[in-house]
Motif scaffolding. Structure first.
Motif, PDB file in Angstrom:
ATOM      1  N   GLY A   9       0.816  -1.214   0.000  1.00 24.84           N
ATOM      2  CA  GLY A   9       0.000   0.000   0.000  1.00 24.84           C
ATOM      3  C   GLY A   9       0.847   1.261   0.000  1.00 24.84           C
ATOM      4  O   GLY A   9       0.543   2.231  -0.706  1.00 24.84           O
ATOM      5  N   LEU A  10       1.938   1.235   0.758  1.00 29.40           N
ATOM      6  CA  LEU A  10       2.847   2.385   0.763  1.00 29.40           C
ATOM      7  C   LEU A  10       3.484   2.581  -0.608  1.00 29.40           C
ATOM      8  O   LEU A  10       3.716   3.716  -1.036  1.00 29.40           O
ATOM      9  N   GLY A  11       3.757   1.479  -1.298  1.00 27.96           N
ATOM     10  CA  GLY A  11       4.313   1.585  -2.651  1.00 27.96           C
ATOM     11  C   GLY A  11       3.347   2.277  -3.600  1.00 27.96           C
ATOM     12  O   GLY A  11       3.730   3.174  -4.348  1.00 27.96           O
ATOM     13  N   TRP A  12       2.089   1.858  -3.557  1.00 27.66           N
ATOM     14  CA  TRP A  12       1.085   2.505  -4.420  1.00 27.66           C
ATOM     15  C   TRP A  12       0.884   3.962  -4.034  1.00 27.66           C
ATOM     16  O   TRP A  12       0.728   4.831  -4.893  1.00 27.66           O
ATOM     17  N   PHE A  13       0.889   4.224  -2.732  1.00 29.30           N
ATOM     18  CA  PHE A  13       0.754   5.606  -2.267  1.00 29.30           C
ATOM     19  C   PHE A  13       1.909   6.459  -2.775  1.00 29.30           C
ATOM     20  O   PHE A  13       1.709   7.592  -3.236  1.00 29.30           O
ATOM     21  N   SER A  14       3.126   5.925  -2.718  1.00 31.54           N
ATOM     22  CA  SER A  14       4.296   6.667  -3.209  1.00 31.54           C
ATOM     23  C   SER A  14       4.155   6.980  -4.695  1.00 31.54           C
ATOM     24  O   SER A  14       4.499   8.078  -5.133  1.00 31.54           O
ATOM     25  N   LEU A  15       3.660   6.007  -5.466  1.00 34.12           N
ATOM     26  CA  LEU A  15       3.477   6.260  -6.901  1.00 34.12           C
ATOM     27  C   LEU A  15       2.461   7.375  -7.136  1.00 34.12           C
ATOM     28  O   LEU A  15       2.693   8.265  -7.969  1.00 34.12           O
ATOM     29  N   ALA A  16       1.353   7.345  -6.406  1.00 31.27           N
ATOM     30  CA  ALA A  16       0.324   8.378  -6.581  1.00 31.27           C
ATOM     31  C   ALA A  16       0.840   9.750  -6.146  1.00 31.27           C
ATOM     32  O   ALA A  16       0.661  10.746  -6.865  1.00 31.27           O
ATOM     33  N   LEU A  17       1.494   9.804  -4.996  1.00 31.99           N
ATOM     34  CA  LEU A  17       2.022  11.073  -4.507  1.00 31.99           C
ATOM     35  C   LEU A  17       3.105  11.603  -5.440  1.00 31.99           C
ATOM     36  O   LEU A  17       3.140  12.796  -5.762  1.00 31.99           O
ATOM     37  N   GLY A  18       3.980  10.726  -5.884  1.00 29.42           N
ATOM     38  CA  GLY A  18       5.041  11.140  -6.805  1.00 29.42           C
ATOM     39  C   GLY A  18       4.481  11.693  -8.096  1.00 29.42           C
ATOM     40  O   GLY A  18       4.964  12.710  -8.616  1.00 29.42           O
ATOM     41  N   ALA A  19       3.452  11.039  -8.632  1.00 27.01           N
ATOM     42  CA  ALA A  19       2.831  11.533  -9.869  1.00 27.01           C
ATOM     43  C   ALA A  19       2.215  12.907  -9.652  1.00 27.01           C
ATOM     44  O   ALA A  19       2.364  13.808 -10.494  1.00 27.01           O
ATOM     45  N   ALA A  20       1.557  13.099  -8.514  1.00 22.63           N
ATOM     46  CA  ALA A  20       0.956  14.405  -8.219  1.00 22.63           C
ATOM     47  C   ALA A  20       2.027  15.486  -8.117  1.00 22.63           C
ATOM     48  O   ALA A  20       1.878  16.581  -8.670  1.00 22.63           O
ATOM     49  N   GLU A  21       3.122  15.174  -7.418  1.00 21.98           N
ATOM     50  CA  GLU A  21       4.192  16.161  -7.271  1.00 21.98           C
ATOM     51  C   GLU A  21       4.853  16.458  -8.615  1.00 21.98           C
ATOM     52  O   GLU A  21       5.217  17.602  -8.893  1.00 21.98           O
ATOM     53  N   LEU A  22       4.983  15.451  -9.424  1.00 23.24           N
ATOM     54  CA  LEU A  22       5.614  15.638 -10.730  1.00 23.24           C
ATOM     55  C   LEU A  22       4.718  16.459 -11.656  1.00 23.24           C
ATOM     56  O   LEU A  22       5.181  17.381 -12.326  1.00 23.24           O
ATOM     57  N   LEU A  23       3.443  16.136 -11.675  1.00 24.31           N
ATOM     58  CA  LEU A  23       2.517  16.792 -12.604  1.00 24.31           C
ATOM     59  C   LEU A  23       2.034  18.157 -12.118  1.00 24.31           C
ATOM     60  O   LEU A  23       1.682  19.008 -12.933  1.00 24.31           O
ATOM     61  N   ALA A  24       1.994  18.367 -10.810  1.00 22.17           N
ATOM     62  CA  ALA A  24       1.469  19.622 -10.265  1.00 22.17           C
ATOM     63  C   ALA A  24       2.500  20.337  -9.406  1.00 22.17           C
ATOM     64  O   ALA A  24       2.147  21.042  -8.467  1.00 22.17           O
ATOM     65  N   GLY A  25       3.764  20.186  -9.748  1.00 22.92           N
ATOM     66  CA  GLY A  25       4.831  20.796  -8.955  1.00 22.92           C
ATOM     67  C   GLY A  25       4.686  22.291  -8.791  1.00 22.92           C
ATOM     68  O   GLY A  25       4.870  22.823  -7.687  1.00 22.92           O
ATOM     69  N   ARG A  26       4.327  22.968  -9.850  1.00 24.48           N
ATOM     70  CA  ARG A  26       4.188  24.430  -9.779  1.00 24.48           C
ATOM     71  C   ARG A  26       3.035  24.823  -8.859  1.00 24.48           C
ATOM     72  O   ARG A  26       3.166  25.707  -8.022  1.00 24.48           O
ATOM     73  N   ARG A  27       1.916  24.139  -8.988  1.00 30.50           N
ATOM     74  CA  ARG A  27       0.745  24.447  -8.170  1.00 30.50           C
ATOM     75  C   ARG A  27       1.022  24.153  -6.688  1.00 30.50           C
ATOM     76  O   ARG A  27       0.647  24.927  -5.809  1.00 30.50           O
ATOM     77  N   ILE A  28       1.677  23.035  -6.420  1.00 22.13           N
ATOM     78  CA  ILE A  28       2.007  22.683  -5.035  1.00 22.13           C
ATOM     79  C   ILE A  28       2.969  23.709  -4.442  1.00 22.13           C
ATOM     80  O   ILE A  28       2.786  24.164  -3.312  1.00 22.13           O
ATOM     81  N   ALA A  29       3.970  24.097  -5.207  1.00 21.74           N
ATOM     82  CA  ALA A  29       4.941  25.088  -4.727  1.00 21.74           C
ATOM     83  C   ALA A  29       4.255  26.418  -4.412  1.00 21.74           C
ATOM     84  O   ALA A  29       4.546  27.050  -3.386  1.00 21.74           O
ATOM     85  N   ARG A  30       3.344  26.840  -5.266  1.00 27.61           N
ATOM     86  CA  ARG A  30       2.607  28.093  -5.003  1.00 27.61           C
ATOM     87  C   ARG A  30       1.772  27.971  -3.737  1.00 27.61           C
ATOM     88  O   ARG A  30       1.727  28.882  -2.919  1.00 27.61           O
ATOM     89  N   ALA A  31       1.101  26.817  -3.556  1.00 26.62           N
ATOM     90  CA  ALA A  31       0.249  26.622  -2.382  1.00 26.62           C
ATOM     91  C   ALA A  31       1.064  26.642  -1.093  1.00 26.62           C
ATOM     92  O   ALA A  31       0.564  27.067  -0.048  1.00 26.62           O
ATOM     93  N   LEU A  32       2.306  26.214  -1.173  1.00 22.47           N
ATOM     94  CA  LEU A  32       3.178  26.198   0.007  1.00 22.47           C
ATOM     95  C   LEU A  32       3.981  27.492   0.150  1.00 22.47           C
ATOM     96  O   LEU A  32       4.880  27.572   0.980  1.00 22.47           O
ATOM     97  N   ASP A  33       3.657  28.489  -0.654  1.00 21.72           N
ATOM     98  CA  ASP A  33       4.326  29.797  -0.633  1.00 21.72           C
ATOM     99  C   ASP A  33       5.804  29.725  -0.975  1.00 21.72           C
ATOM    100  O   ASP A  33       6.624  30.478  -0.441  1.00 21.72           O
ATOM    101  N   VAL A  34       6.158  28.799  -1.855  1.00 20.33           N
ATOM    102  CA  VAL A  34       7.539  28.706  -2.358  1.00 20.33           C
ATOM    103  C   VAL A  34       7.485  28.587  -3.886  1.00 20.33           C
ATOM    104  O   VAL A  34       7.952  27.607  -4.467  1.00 20.33           O
ATOM    105  N   PRO A  35       6.913  29.608  -4.562  1.00 19.81           N
ATOM    106  CA  PRO A  35       6.647  29.502  -5.994  1.00 19.81           C
ATOM    107  C   PRO A  35       7.885  29.261  -6.855  1.00 19.81           C
ATOM    108  O   PRO A  35       7.784  28.682  -7.937  1.00 19.81           O
ATOM    109  N   GLY A  36       9.050  29.634  -6.403  1.00 21.14           N
ATOM    110  CA  GLY A  36      10.252  29.428  -7.205  1.00 21.14           C
ATOM    111  C   GLY A  36      10.842  28.030  -7.064  1.00 21.14           C
ATOM    112  O   GLY A  36      11.914  27.765  -7.597  1.00 21.14           O
TER     113      GLY A  36
END
Length: 131
Positions: A9-36
């Motif tokens: 389950g942790l393996g599948w979770f890592s794949l899902a989280l990694g895909a989200a971070e890879l595909l939405a890196g800019r959006r996540i960075a902005r949400a965390l107030d680190v846009p650069g």
């Protein structure tokens, strides 16, 4: 407790989280107030994808779960810096809490896998013949 199933389950979770971070890196960075730092978020996503693939290729391997613990430490450090920069950002604090909980789970699973691997009949030879 079936630590091997949890590690899958942790393996599948890592794949899902990694895909989200890879595909939405800019959006996540902005949400965390680190846009650069979208590249950093994407790099963390690549690490998560590698960790997930490693866990799924060898479920129940305590060393591979331990790599998630190391990744959690990196995530906590980066989120700590984001919290220092934007202490009022609730998303940062939520992410810190989530990663801290994941780190506890990852640590418990790695320890549980190590402990069960030490039991008679649960070593690598038993795993190879049980497959």
């Amino acid at each position: 407790m079936d630590y091997r199933k949890i590690s899958i389950g942790l393996g599948w979770f890592s794949l899902a989280l990694g895909a989200a971070e890879l595909l939405a890196g800019r959006r996540i960075a902005r949400a965390l107030d680190v846009p650069g730092h979208a590249g950093t978020v994407r790099g963390f996503g690549m690490r998560e994808l590698a960790s997930g693939a490693a866990l799924l290729s060898a479920p129940g391997n305590p060393g591979r779960v331990a790599t998630r613990v190391a990744g959690d430490a990196l995530d906590l450090g980066a989120l700590g810096l984001a919290a220092r920069k934007s202490p009022g950002n609730r998303l940062v604090w939520g992410a810190l809490g989530f990663v801290a909980a994941a780190a506890v789970l990852d640590t418990l699973v790695a320890r549980g896998l190590r402990a069960t691997a030490d039991l008679p009949g649960n070593g690598p030879a038993a795993t190879a013949t049980a497959g």
